[in-house]
Design a protein around this motif. Sequence first.
Motif, PDB file in Angstrom:
ATOM      1  N   ASP A  41      -5.829  -6.257  -0.669  1.00 22.07           N
ATOM      2  CA  ASP A  41      -5.867  -5.667  -1.863  1.00 22.07           C
ATOM      3  C   ASP A  41      -4.685  -6.154  -2.765  1.00 22.07           C
ATOM      4  OD1 ASP A  41      -3.739  -4.040  -1.290  1.00 22.07           O
ATOM      5  OD2 ASP A  41      -5.112  -2.254  -1.011  1.00 22.07           O
ATOM      6  N   THR A  42      -4.739  -5.676  -4.155  1.00 17.25           N
ATOM      7  CA  THR A  42      -3.561  -6.052  -4.948  1.00 17.25           C
ATOM      8  C   THR A  42      -2.227  -5.592  -4.529  1.00 17.25           C
ATOM      9  OG1 THR A  42      -3.988  -4.132  -6.212  1.00 17.25           O
ATOM     10  CG2 THR A  42      -4.985  -6.305  -6.862  1.00 17.25           C
ATOM     11  N   ASN A  43      -1.984  -4.514  -3.708  1.00 21.50           N
ATOM     12  CA  ASN A  43      -1.126  -3.908  -2.989  1.00 21.50           C
ATOM     13  C   ASN A  43      -0.375  -4.445  -1.767  1.00 21.50           C
ATOM     14  OD1 ASN A  43      -0.820  -1.886  -5.201  1.00 21.50           O
ATOM     15  ND2 ASN A  43      -2.454  -0.648  -3.949  1.00 21.50           N
ATOM     16  N   GLY A  44      -1.169  -5.671  -1.292  1.00 21.53           N
ATOM     17  CA  GLY A  44      -0.808  -6.410  -0.144  1.00 21.53           C
ATOM     18  C   GLY A  44      -1.318  -5.869   1.048  1.00 21.53           C
ATOM     19  N   GLN A  45      -2.055  -4.596   1.102  1.00 18.48           N
ATOM     20  CA  GLN A  45      -2.442  -3.997   2.122  1.00 18.48           C
ATOM     21  C   GLN A  45      -3.920  -4.686   2.886  1.00 18.48           C
ATOM     22  OE1 GLN A  45      -3.068   0.168   1.808  1.00 18.48           O
ATOM     23  NE2 GLN A  45      -3.774   0.614   3.756  1.00 18.48           N
TER      24      GLN A  45
END
Length: 86
Positions: A41-45
């Motif tokens: 995802d955009t948070n790097g998760q």
Amino acid sequence: MMELPVQINLRITSKNQVTIPKTVRNFLKVKPSDSIEWTIDTNGQVSVTKGTAELWAMVSEQEKEYGNLSTPEIDWGTDIESDDFD
């Protein structure tokens, strides 16, 4: 049932490979030849889920061979048991 969340640490090999831990395999209910999907995802998760690639590949192959719901039926001629058959 396992208590969630669970944190599992892995080491990356020199060939950039990891072994999927048994805990994860059991949780996802995967076996050899199954696929898993990685989502970032955009948070790097990163999320790992059981893949559906095999199902849709099989559906696609069967669709090529047998058609789909919108494929017109083949006209095989008059049915032997039909009242129209002389």
